[in-house]
Write a protein that holds these residues in place. Structure first.
Motif, short mmCIF file in Angstrom:
data_model
loop_
_atom_site.label_atom_id
_atom_site.label_comp_id
_atom_site.label_asym_id
_atom_site.label_seq_id
_atom_site.Cartn_x
_atom_site.Cartn_y
_atom_site.Cartn_z
N TYR A 124 0.87 -1.18 0.00
CA TYR A 124 0.00 0.00 0.00
C TYR A 124 0.91 1.22 0.00
N LYS A 128 -0.19 6.37 3.01
CA LYS A 128 -1.62 6.36 2.66
C LYS A 128 -2.44 5.47 3.59
N GLY A 129 -1.76 4.60 4.33
CA GLY A 129 -2.45 3.73 5.28
C GLY A 129 -1.91 3.98 6.68
N SER A 150 -16.40 4.09 7.49
CA SER A 150 -16.12 3.53 6.16
C SER A 150 -17.14 3.99 5.13
N LEU A 153 -16.77 7.87 4.33
CA LEU A 153 -15.60 8.27 3.54
C LEU A 153 -15.35 7.37 2.33
N ASN A 154 -16.07 6.26 2.26
CA ASN A 154 -15.82 5.26 1.22
C ASN A 154 -14.36 4.80 1.26
N GLU A 155 -13.89 4.53 2.48
CA GLU A 155 -12.52 4.07 2.70
C GLU A 155 -12.55 2.82 3.59
N ALA A 173 -7.19 2.88 5.58
CA ALA A 173 -6.74 4.07 4.85
C ALA A 173 -6.57 5.23 5.82
N ALA A 176 -9.50 7.51 6.93
CA ALA A 176 -10.45 6.84 7.82
C ALA A 176 -9.90 6.72 9.23
N LEU A 205 -6.61 -4.36 3.05
CA LEU A 205 -5.75 -3.63 2.12
C LEU A 205 -4.42 -4.36 1.88
#
Length: 315
Positions: A124, A128-129, A150, A153-155, A173, A176, A205
């Motif tokens: 990843y 970013k994570g 989740s 944020l669509n994460e 992510a 989130a 992820l």
């Protein structure tokens, strides 16, 4: 003979200088360090003893370093005829337990966890994570809150480690995780602490690394474990080599169920649960489950001597 379990720490327990006193005291431990250096093709020992800290905390260095110290102490105890009846570890620590159980050689394990570390770093994009520790919130409430974050944020944001009562680690992510740090206290958590890690470990992820890691696992010689090993994914004892391999791949992207492992160890009629390697993190988790449990954290010459003396005392 006393019945003991050995448990092994994972990432986060590393410190510059770990294992140095044992390296200087025992020629055979020095040889083990040199074996690791040769297998890896670089001077891991120098990074462990001299740092800098930023170099040691790179996942590809941290993982073999922790395994090396754990294996060194286990070897010294075996020479005193002190061996566990059951073993387990936290995330990376599961590999140390598999070396102890003779399911994999030390030489193969040290290279495997180095490569595992590189895959985890690459899985990843860096930065970013993230991960965070959530204190004082029950699992069901936390899961409900993570679903909301989740969806908002669509994460991806998920439970990564179930460590002990009131301590759960979340992973996902970075946006989130940042949102969780802001909002979970309002939802009832006592504290939410961002962790200094480079990726969203033990979350879905990490699945992108699974195929490559499976290839590495398949290219190594495995044996059935000589003693039962608690697997993080199932929180159950395993022995069969094929199941061990399958679960190690799943472990990359699955929660570490350590609280359940502790609870089962406490039912094992053991005289002590012994943390082998750098730090005392796991000893603290055991005490959170049962403060009366007999524990030792064996990480240097002094604690090694103390534990050997206790083990050899007449019951």
């Amino acid at each position: 003979m006393k019945r003991v379990a050995f448990i092994y720490p994972g990432q986060g327990s590393q410190t510059v200088g770990m294992g140095q006193d044992l390296y200087q005291e025992y020629d055979r431990i020095k040889q083990l360090f040199e074996t690791a250096n040769e297998r890896l093709g670089y001077d891991l020992t120098s990074i462990m003893f001299n740092g800098p800290k930023e170099q040691l905390t790179k996942t590809e260095n941290t993982q073999p370093a922790l395994l090396l110290v754990s294996a060194a102490i286990t070897q010294l105890l075996a020479e005193e005829n002190i061996k566990p009846v059951v073993t387990g570890g936290h995330s990376l620590g599961e590999y140390s337990s598999l070396v102890t159980a003779d399911a994999i050689s030390f030489s193969d394990a040290v290279l495997l966890v180095h490569e595992r570390g590189k895959l985890m770093e690459r899985a990843y994009p860096e930065g970013k994570g993230s991960m965070a520790a959530v204190l004082g919130m029950d699992k069901d409430t936390l899961e409900s809150e993570l679903v909301k974050i989740s969806q908002d944020l669509n994460e991806v944001i998920e439970i990564a480690n179930l460590n002990c009562p009131g301590q759960i680690v979340i992973s996902g992510a970075k946006p989130a995780i940042d949102k969780a740090v802001e909002t979970l206290k309002t939802a009832g958590a006592k504290r939410v602490l961002p962790l200094p890690v480079s990726g969203p470990f033990h979350s879905s992820l990490m699945k992108v690394a699974a195929n490559d890691f499976e290839q590495l696992v398949e290219n190594i010689k495995w044996s059935d474990a000589a003693i039962p090993v608690y697997a993080n994914v199932l929180a159950e004892k395993v022995i069969e080599a094929d199941l061990i391999k399958e679960l190690l791949v799943k472990q990359l992207y699955s929660p570490v169920r350590f609280e359940e492992i502790i609870e089962q160890l406490l039912e094992e009629s053991l005289d002590a649960i012994v943390e082998i390697g750098s730090g005392k993190v796991l000893t603290g988790l055991v005490k959170k489950v049962n403060k009366r449990a007999t524990t030792f954290a064996v990480q240097d010459q002094d604690s090694l001597d103390e534990f050997i003396k206790w083990f050899k005392e007449e019951e």
